[in-house]
Design an enzyme around this catalytic site. Structure first.
Site, PDB file in Angstrom:
ATOM      1  N   HIS A   1       1.389 -42.144  17.525  1.00 24.98           N
ATOM      2  CA  HIS A   1       2.466 -41.165  17.618  1.00 24.98           C
ATOM      3  C   HIS A   1       3.598 -41.553  16.683  1.00 24.98           C
ATOM      4  CE1 HIS A   1       0.185 -40.797  21.323  1.00 24.98           C
ATOM      5  NE2 HIS A   1       0.715 -39.603  21.510  1.00 24.98           N
TER       6      HIS A   1
ATOM      7  N   LYS B   1      -6.565 -39.469  18.311  1.00 29.83           N
ATOM      8  CA  LYS B   1      -5.407 -38.602  18.557  1.00 29.83           C
ATOM      9  C   LYS B   1      -4.255 -38.991  17.639  1.00 29.83           C
ATOM     10  CE  LYS B   1      -1.916 -37.387  22.000  1.00 29.83           C
ATOM     11  NZ  LYS B   1      -1.237 -37.838  23.234  1.00 29.83           N
TER      12      LYS B   1
END
Length: 254
Positions: free
Chosen positions: A143, A170
């Site tokens: 992230h 992700k």
């Protein structure tokens, strides 16, 4: 080798994105109650953001919550996540503590997937294999709440997570311009073409990037996060609104 897969009858890596609803309550009873309510609403997938739990640093309390939700989650996919401060979450602790809690979750028989912050781990490939041997799938995640890196870095991040052996890769980034949103969506489609067997999750956060949260079926992102009340990241839509949009897009595309 990575490939699309089913968990509790739900397909990851093909078709309409799975809606995952984060649980961010701070107290034990509130966590259990929220998960129970979400299962009664028949959500597909729940993410327990354990870093939001006030007792995260007490393994016995984590075990108590996992046991407390066991009766409710037979038909609901469960994701266990500890998001660190440096990745936009709340956890400030040693890596060994996070890995220990991940293992508690993996061994519980309640959790189906564990999120591992790939570039925060000292030996992520080893941890991925360890968790997989315990019977869970692993989402390798990264992230960036500040910016959207350039295309070469985005590709490098995705390549390394793929090579690490995770079941899903992700990548969540923060856009500064509309072009940033387009680049993350292009990366998603490019990754699908380069690694057709790798389920991926991508999103461009904030209001500017909200289109990326509904475009997964077109571009190749297999999970999208929708809130039931409090959001866990900027740009999250409420789950009922998100479901309506995904259903309309799926019908039009098919």
């Amino acid at each position: 080798m990575q490939a699309p897969f089913d968990v509790k009858g739900i397909r990851f890596g093909e078709g309409r994105p799975v809606i995952c609803v984060p649980v961010v309550e701070r107290e034990k009873d509130a966590v259990i109650q929220k998960i129970r309510i979400l299962t009664e609403k028949k959500v597909q997938m729940i993410e327990w953001r354990a870093d939001c739990f006030s007792g995260m640093d007490q393994p016995d309390q984590v075990r108590d919550i996992l046991e407390g939700v066991r009766p409710y989650v037979h038909d609901t996919v469960m994701l266990f996540t500890i998001r660190t401060k440096q990745q936009g979450g709340n956890a400030v602790t040693y890596e060994k503590n996070i890995l220990y809690l991940n293992q508690i979750a993996a061994k519980s028989g309640v959790i189906d997937l564990v999120d591992l912050e790939f570039f925060e781990a000292t030996r992520p490939e080893r941890e991925i294999r360890r968790l997989q041997r315990m019977g869970v799938r692993v989402i390798a995640s990264h992230h960036d709440f500040q910016a959207t890196p350039d295309e070469r870095i985005l590709r490098m991040l995705m390549d390394q997570m793929k090579q690490g052996g995770a079941d899903i890769a992700k990548l969540a980034v923060m856009p500064q311009t509309p072009d940033d949103v387009l680049r993350i969506m292009k990366l998603t489609n490019d990754t699908r073409e380069r690694y057709p067997g790798l389920p991926v999750v991508t999103m461009s956060m904030g209001g500017l990037g909200v289109i990326s949260r509904v475009a997964g079926e077109a571009f190749g992102s297999c999970i999208t996060f929708g809130a039931d009340g409090e959001v866990s990241a900027p740009g999250q839509m409420q789950m009922d609104t998100l479901a309506g949009i995904l259903d309309a897009l799926h019908e039009s595309m098919n």
